[in-house]
Write a protein that holds these residues in place. Structure first.
Motif, PDB file in Angstrom:
ATOM      1  N   GLY A 174      13.681   9.573  98.134  1.00  0.00           N
ATOM      2  CA  GLY A 174      13.854  10.415  96.961  1.00  0.00           C
ATOM      3  C   GLY A 174      12.592  10.534  96.109  1.00  0.00           C
ATOM      4  N   ASP A 175      12.693  11.423  95.129  1.00  0.00           N
ATOM      5  CA  ASP A 175      11.545  11.744  94.279  1.00  0.00           C
ATOM      6  C   ASP A 175      11.064  10.563  93.443  1.00  0.00           C
ATOM      7  OD1 ASP A 175      11.428  14.364  95.180  1.00  0.00           O
ATOM      8  OD2 ASP A 175      12.731  15.111  93.577  1.00  0.00           O
ATOM      9  N   GLU A 176      11.986   9.812  92.855  1.00  0.00           N
ATOM     10  CA  GLU A 176      11.577   8.723  91.961  1.00  0.00           C
ATOM     11  C   GLU A 176      10.752   7.669  92.696  1.00  0.00           C
ATOM     12  OE1 GLU A 176      15.139   7.296  90.132  1.00  0.00           O
ATOM     13  OE2 GLU A 176      15.139   8.893  88.624  1.00  0.00           O
ATOM     14  N   ILE A 177      11.184   7.290  93.878  1.00  0.00           N
ATOM     15  CA  ILE A 177      10.451   6.277  94.648  1.00  0.00           C
ATOM     16  C   ILE A 177       9.105   6.829  95.098  1.00  0.00           C
ATOM     17  CG2 ILE A 177      10.484   4.849  96.739  1.00  0.00           C
ATOM     18  CD1 ILE A 177      12.459   3.946  94.553  1.00  0.00           C
ATOM     19  N   ALA A 178       9.087   8.066  95.570  1.00  0.00           N
ATOM     20  CA  ALA A 178       7.822   8.674  95.985  1.00  0.00           C
ATOM     21  C   ALA A 178       6.861   8.773  94.807  1.00  0.00           C
ATOM     22  CB  ALA A 178       8.070  10.047  96.597  1.00  0.00           C
ATOM     23  N   ASP A 179       7.367   9.155  93.638  1.00  0.00           N
ATOM     24  CA  ASP A 179       6.520   9.231  92.440  1.00  0.00           C
ATOM     25  C   ASP A 179       5.977   7.855  92.066  1.00  0.00           C
ATOM     26  OD1 ASP A 179       7.027  11.939  92.361  1.00  0.00           O
ATOM     27  OD2 ASP A 179       8.471  11.809  90.702  1.00  0.00           O
ATOM     28  N   MET A 180       6.809   6.822  92.211  1.00  0.00           N
ATOM     29  CA  MET A 180       6.365   5.463  91.914  1.00  0.00           C
ATOM     30  C   MET A 180       5.216   5.070  92.835  1.00  0.00           C
ATOM     31  SD  MET A 180       8.463   1.855  92.199  1.00  0.00           S
ATOM     32  CE  MET A 180       8.650   2.034  93.972  1.00  0.00           C
ATOM     33  N   PHE A 181       5.374   5.338  94.136  1.00  0.00           N
ATOM     34  CA  PHE A 181       4.308   4.998  95.075  1.00  0.00           C
ATOM     35  C   PHE A 181       3.048   5.816  94.812  1.00  0.00           C
ATOM     36  CE2 PHE A 181       7.720   3.145  97.787  1.00  0.00           C
ATOM     37  CZ  PHE A 181       7.186   1.872  97.852  1.00  0.00           C
ATOM     38  N   GLN A 182       3.212   7.059  94.394  1.00  0.00           N
ATOM     39  CA  GLN A 182       2.044   7.869  94.043  1.00  0.00           C
ATOM     40  C   GLN A 182       1.307   7.243  92.862  1.00  0.00           C
ATOM     41  OE1 GLN A 182       0.783  10.881  95.587  1.00  0.00           O
ATOM     42  NE2 GLN A 182      -0.908  10.017  94.421  1.00  0.00           N
ATOM     43  N   ARG A 183       2.049   6.763  91.868  1.00  0.00           N
ATOM     44  CA  ARG A 183       1.409   6.083  90.727  1.00  0.00           C
ATOM     45  C   ARG A 183       0.689   4.820  91.179  1.00  0.00           C
ATOM     46  NH1 ARG A 183       5.793   8.403  88.122  1.00  0.00           N
ATOM     47  NH2 ARG A 183       7.171   6.633  88.393  1.00  0.00           N
ATOM     48  N   PHE A 184       1.272   4.089  92.120  1.00  0.00           N
ATOM     49  CA  PHE A 184       0.568   2.918  92.658  1.00  0.00           C
ATOM     50  C   PHE A 184      -0.760   3.331  93.281  1.00  0.00           C
ATOM     51  CE2 PHE A 184       4.782   0.501  93.666  1.00  0.00           C
ATOM     52  CZ  PHE A 184       4.926   0.192  92.326  1.00  0.00           C
ATOM     53  N   GLU A 185      -0.753   4.427  94.039  1.00  0.00           N
ATOM     54  CA  GLU A 185      -1.969   4.912  94.685  1.00  0.00           C
ATOM     55  C   GLU A 185      -3.009   5.356  93.662  1.00  0.00           C
ATOM     56  OE1 GLU A 185      -2.886   5.187  97.997  1.00  0.00           O
ATOM     57  OE2 GLU A 185      -1.136   3.954  98.431  1.00  0.00           O
ATOM     58  N   ASP A 186      -2.548   5.982  92.587  1.00  0.00           N
ATOM     59  CA  ASP A 186      -3.457   6.534  91.578  1.00  0.00           C
ATOM     60  C   ASP A 186      -3.987   5.481  90.610  1.00  0.00           C
ATOM     61  OD1 ASP A 186      -2.968   8.993  92.715  1.00  0.00           O
ATOM     62  OD2 ASP A 186      -1.529   9.620  91.168  1.00  0.00           O
ATOM     63  N   ASN A 187      -3.308   4.363  90.482  1.00  0.00           N
ATOM     64  CA  ASN A 187      -3.667   3.352  89.494  1.00  0.00           C
ATOM     65  C   ASN A 187      -4.921   2.595  89.920  1.00  0.00           C
ATOM     66  OD1 ASN A 187      -3.710   1.519  87.425  1.00  0.00           O
ATOM     67  ND2 ASN A 187      -2.074   0.262  88.244  1.00  0.00           N
ATOM     68  N   THR A 188      -5.927   2.655  89.079  1.00  0.00           N
ATOM     69  CA  THR A 188      -7.143   1.885  89.343  1.00  0.00           C
ATOM     70  C   THR A 188      -7.348   0.810  88.284  1.00  0.00           C
ATOM     71  OG1 THR A 188      -8.482   3.514  88.155  1.00  0.00           O
ATOM     72  CG2 THR A 188      -8.259   3.789  90.547  1.00  0.00           C
ATOM     73  N   ASP A 189      -6.422   0.709  87.335  1.00  0.00           N
ATOM     74  CA  ASP A 189      -6.494  -0.323  86.303  1.00  0.00           C
ATOM     75  C   ASP A 189      -5.692  -1.531  86.774  1.00  0.00           C
ATOM     76  OD1 ASP A 189      -7.906   1.370  84.588  1.00  0.00           O
ATOM     77  OD2 ASP A 189      -6.053   2.242  83.822  1.00  0.00           O
ATOM     78  N   PHE A 190      -6.346  -2.664  86.796  1.00  0.00           N
ATOM     79  CA  PHE A 190      -5.670  -3.865  87.257  1.00  0.00           C
ATOM     80  C   PHE A 190      -5.537  -4.853  86.114  1.00  0.00           C
ATOM     81  CE2 PHE A 190      -7.529  -1.821  90.891  1.00  0.00           C
ATOM     82  CZ  PHE A 190      -6.458  -1.784  91.759  1.00  0.00           C
ATOM     83  N   VAL A 191      -4.519  -5.644  86.168  1.00  0.00           N
ATOM     84  CA  VAL A 191      -4.196  -6.567  85.092  1.00  0.00           C
ATOM     85  C   VAL A 191      -5.189  -7.724  85.035  1.00  0.00           C
ATOM     86  CG1 VAL A 191      -2.611  -7.958  86.484  1.00  0.00           C
ATOM     87  CG2 VAL A 191      -2.282  -7.804  84.022  1.00  0.00           C
ATOM     88  N   ASP A 192      -5.459  -8.169  83.841  1.00  0.00           N
ATOM     89  CA  ASP A 192      -6.259  -9.367  83.608  1.00  0.00           C
ATOM     90  C   ASP A 192      -5.274 -10.539  83.603  1.00  0.00           C
ATOM     91  OD1 ASP A 192      -7.619 -11.551  82.526  1.00  0.00           O
ATOM     92  OD2 ASP A 192      -8.721 -10.331  81.072  1.00  0.00           O
ATOM     93  N   VAL A 193      -5.162 -11.219  84.719  1.00  0.00           N
ATOM     94  CA  VAL A 193      -4.156 -12.267  84.900  1.00  0.00           C
ATOM     95  C   VAL A 193      -4.330 -13.385  83.884  1.00  0.00           C
ATOM     96  CG1 VAL A 193      -3.264 -14.009  86.502  1.00  0.00           C
ATOM     97  CG2 VAL A 193      -3.800 -11.710  87.325  1.00  0.00           C
ATOM     98  N   ASP A 194      -5.559 -13.816  83.656  1.00  0.00           N
ATOM     99  CA  ASP A 194      -5.789 -14.900  82.699  1.00  0.00           C
ATOM    100  C   ASP A 194      -5.336 -14.504  81.295  1.00  0.00           C
ATOM    101  OD1 ASP A 194      -6.828 -16.589  84.658  1.00  0.00           O
ATOM    102  OD2 ASP A 194      -8.874 -15.850  84.342  1.00  0.00           O
ATOM    103  N   ALA A 195      -5.622 -13.269  80.886  1.00  0.00           N
ATOM    104  CA  ALA A 195      -5.200 -12.803  79.560  1.00  0.00           C
ATOM    105  C   ALA A 195      -3.677 -12.702  79.482  1.00  0.00           C
ATOM    106  CB  ALA A 195      -5.842 -11.458  79.243  1.00  0.00           C
ATOM    107  N   LEU A 196      -3.067 -12.254  80.561  1.00  0.00           N
ATOM    108  CA  LEU A 196      -1.614 -12.150  80.602  1.00  0.00           C
ATOM    109  C   LEU A 196      -0.969 -13.526  80.462  1.00  0.00           C
ATOM    110  CD1 LEU A 196       0.746 -10.153  80.985  1.00  0.00           C
ATOM    111  CD2 LEU A 196       0.568 -10.598  83.435  1.00  0.00           C
ATOM    112  N   HIS A 197      -1.485 -14.503  81.190  1.00  0.00           N
ATOM    113  CA  HIS A 197      -0.956 -15.864  81.098  1.00  0.00           C
ATOM    114  C   HIS A 197      -1.160 -16.432  79.700  1.00  0.00           C
ATOM    115  CE1 HIS A 197      -1.006 -16.802  85.695  1.00  0.00           C
ATOM    116  NE2 HIS A 197      -0.455 -15.647  85.416  1.00  0.00           N
TER     117      HIS A 197
END
Length: 75
Positions: free
Chosen positions: A21-44
């Protein structure tokens, strides 16, 4: 780490859209487009009360033989 390779096969988004379906495909597209990654140390640091674990640690808790055999049998 797991004693065997787990194959990865990327599906075309059009195929994902037909299958899930569209929602899952859109989610995967956002994963592909995302180039910002989390700062794990800051998150912790921001959430010290969370019991954090690494993906590899979680993966070691899974009975992969059971998961893969149920997937092969269609269950």
């Amino acid at each position: 780490m797991l004693g065997r390779e787990i194959p990865y096969r990327q599906l075309p988004l059009d195929q994902v859209r037909q299958w899930a379906g569209d929602e899952i495909a859109d989610m995967f597209q956002r994963f592909e487009d995302n180039t910002d990654f989390v700062d794990v140390d800051a998150l912790h640091a921001a959430y010290p009360d969370i019991a954090w674990h690494r993906y590899v640690d979680w993966a070691r808790t899974v009975d992969w033989d059971r998961v893969l055999s149920s997937r092969a049998s269609g269950r």
